[in-house]
Structure formats: C-alpha cells, structure tokens
Design a protein around this motif. Sequence first.
Motif, PDB file in Angstrom:
ATOM      1  N   GLY A 188      43.971  33.644  19.396  1.00  0.00           N
ATOM      2  CA  GLY A 188      42.567  33.723  19.013  1.00  0.00           C
ATOM      3  C   GLY A 188      41.613  34.107  20.121  1.00  0.00           C
ATOM      4  N   ALA A 189      42.104  34.369  21.325  1.00  0.00           N
ATOM      5  CA  ALA A 189      41.228  34.740  22.433  1.00  0.00           C
ATOM      6  C   ALA A 189      40.777  36.194  22.285  1.00  0.00           C
ATOM      7  N   GLY A 190      39.484  36.428  22.486  1.00  0.00           N
ATOM      8  CA  GLY A 190      38.954  37.778  22.426  1.00  0.00           C
ATOM      9  C   GLY A 190      39.236  38.535  23.705  1.00  0.00           C
ATOM     10  N   PHE A 195      40.588  38.438  29.372  1.00  0.00           N
ATOM     11  CA  PHE A 195      40.443  38.953  30.741  1.00  0.00           C
ATOM     12  C   PHE A 195      40.130  37.827  31.725  1.00  0.00           C
ATOM     13  N   LEU A 196      39.189  36.953  31.354  1.00  0.00           N
ATOM     14  CA  LEU A 196      38.743  35.905  32.269  1.00  0.00           C
ATOM     15  C   LEU A 196      39.800  34.820  32.479  1.00  0.00           C
ATOM     16  N   THR A 197      40.587  34.532  31.457  1.00  0.00           N
ATOM     17  CA  THR A 197      41.545  33.423  31.547  1.00  0.00           C
ATOM     18  C   THR A 197      42.969  33.860  31.865  1.00  0.00           C
ATOM     19  N   PRO A 201      42.905  35.793  36.614  1.00  0.00           N
ATOM     20  CA  PRO A 201      43.690  34.874  37.454  1.00  0.00           C
ATOM     21  C   PRO A 201      45.012  35.465  37.941  1.00  0.00           C
ATOM     22  N   LEU A 202      45.698  36.236  37.090  1.00  0.00           N
ATOM     23  CA  LEU A 202      46.984  36.809  37.487  1.00  0.00           C
ATOM     24  C   LEU A 202      46.837  37.936  38.512  1.00  0.00           C
ATOM     25  N   ALA A 280      45.691  29.276  43.896  1.00  0.00           N
ATOM     26  CA  ALA A 280      46.189  28.351  42.864  1.00  0.00           C
ATOM     27  C   ALA A 280      45.993  28.942  41.474  1.00  0.00           C
ATOM     28  N   MET A 281      44.861  29.631  41.260  1.00  0.00           N
ATOM     29  CA  MET A 281      44.628  30.284  39.974  1.00  0.00           C
ATOM     30  C   MET A 281      45.690  31.348  39.701  1.00  0.00           C
ATOM     31  N   GLY A 282      46.021  32.110  40.724  1.00  0.00           N
ATOM     32  CA  GLY A 282      47.026  33.147  40.567  1.00  0.00           C
ATOM     33  C   GLY A 282      48.410  32.581  40.313  1.00  0.00           C
ATOM     34  N   ALA A 283      48.677  31.397  40.884  1.00  0.00           N
ATOM     35  CA  ALA A 283      50.006  30.790  40.721  1.00  0.00           C
ATOM     36  C   ALA A 283      50.237  30.303  39.309  1.00  0.00           C
ATOM     37  N   HIS A 284      49.155  29.961  38.611  1.00  0.00           N
ATOM     38  CA  HIS A 284      49.289  29.444  37.243  1.00  0.00           C
ATOM     39  C   HIS A 284      49.080  30.541  36.217  1.00  0.00           C
TER      40      HIS A 284
END
Length: 284
Positions: A188-190, A195-197, A201-202, A280-284
């Motif tokens: 359900g993500a637009g 992009f933001l989530t 992060p990746l 840490a954001m990139g790791a998850h």
Amino acid sequence: MNTRSSLRGWLISPAGLVALCICVSMAAVLQFSVRAFIPGSLDVGGLTLANFTGLGKSVYLSAFVNTLLLSIETTICSLLVAYPLAYAMVRVRNRLLKSFILIVSITPLFLGEIVRTYSWIIVLGNNGFINTVLRKTGLIDLPLNLMFTHLGVLIALVHVTIPVVVLMLATAISHINRDYEKAAQSLGAGPVRTFLTVTLPLSMPGIIASITTSFAWTFSAFATPQMIGGGRVPTVSTLVYQLGFSSMNFPLAASLSVAGLALTVVSLMLLGRGTKRLKAMGAH
C-alpha cells in the motif's frame, strides 16, 4: 607461490614508494612550520611556535570558516542536484535519454579543472551569459555581482563535484534490489513513501561516500576558489598560496597547511560520527 609473491611485490612497491614520498613531503612541511621566517630571505631561522600562535588572527580564522562553509554547502548542493540525476540515469528505461543524462553528468570529468573554472568566469562575469540573459529579458538593469563572491565560488565548486557524486550515487542505486520497492508498493505504499522508506535508506552507502568525498575534495580545492574568488573569498588553500608564493613566508604557509590538514582530519572524524545513523539506515 613464488610467482604470486613476486607479482604482489611488484604491485606493492610503487604504492610503498608513493607513500614514502608523501611521508617525506609531510615531514618537510612540518619541519618548515616550526621554523622562524627571515624577511627578504628564502632561508629559515631557528625553531619556533610563533607561526601557530599567529594563526588566531582574523584573516586566518576567516579562511578556516570560509573553507568549512564552502565544503558543507558544496556537499549539500551536490547531493541535491546529483541524486535526481543519478536516480534518473539508473531507472530511466529509454536508452537515448539515459545516455544523454550520463553524458551531461560526467562530461565535466573529461575537462581540466582550469578549463571548467574559466568557463564559469565567462558565465558569471558582468558581461557573461547569466547577466546578458537577465538584462535582455529586462529582469535587471545592472549586472549581478557573481564573480569574486562566495556564491560564485560555491556554484563553480558544485559543478566540479557533481560528476563524482553522480557516479557514486548511481552505483549505490543500481545495487538496490527492486523487489524491496515492489514489496512496499504491494503493501500500500505510494511512490513517495516507497522512495523515502526503501530507496533512500538503501542508497545510504552511496550518500555517505559522496558526502565524505565531496567534503574532502572541496576542502582542498585551490584553482576554483583562487580564480573565481579572485582573492576576495579566502580559503585555506588560497591563503597558503598567497603566503608562500606572494609573501615568500614559507614557514607561515607550512603552519597553515598543517593546521588545515588537522582541521580536515577532525572534520572528517566528526562527519564519520554524524553519519553513523545514516549507516544504520542503510543496514536495515
């Protein structure tokens, strides 16, 4: 086994020679930084710390502050401009458009820094492209002062830095598994939320590498601040040049170089700590 060891030796030897030359050069600069300046002579005097104590003057502090500001501003602006280019270069399906974006993004790498800087002198000058267009359209009566200003130096530095940042970000984005984005969209993500989530992060490894490279590159830049700033936008590198080759005060220039190197190391260490959350954001 002997062949492999021999090959390793041939590969390591040039790197070791370069490292040795750098260490010898740094030792020479450090030695000059603690020697007294003799006016009117290229010879240096005895040992002294007066060169470092004199760096507290406003002219040197202004150079340190300007260099830090330009490095931070260039890094932020480069990311804001380069990320959409890198994203489009990776995700666009039209080969012709993708090739066009690639050529526009990396062409500055094939030009020397001096050539790029001279081109910006033509663009930013009082009779340059920007002022000519603005005056012909009636938006301004008098030319804008873009040369020899902080803004002019910033624009030229961003142009110098963007190609490298685009390549780093494009590499990071190309390694993102599209299945993660599809999974987010199926839940359900637009497009914006995906992009933001997920995408942003990746791509953090590329963002962190871009931040570090852009900051260090801008901090040591010389030709662009010197030519676009015209001596009115002091930075550490331009001040070292002026002290060493205009005033012939090589001891003070050396001490300023050592202080600039120390400030670079401290800034990069603080930058590394500040990007831990991004890692840490990139790791998850």
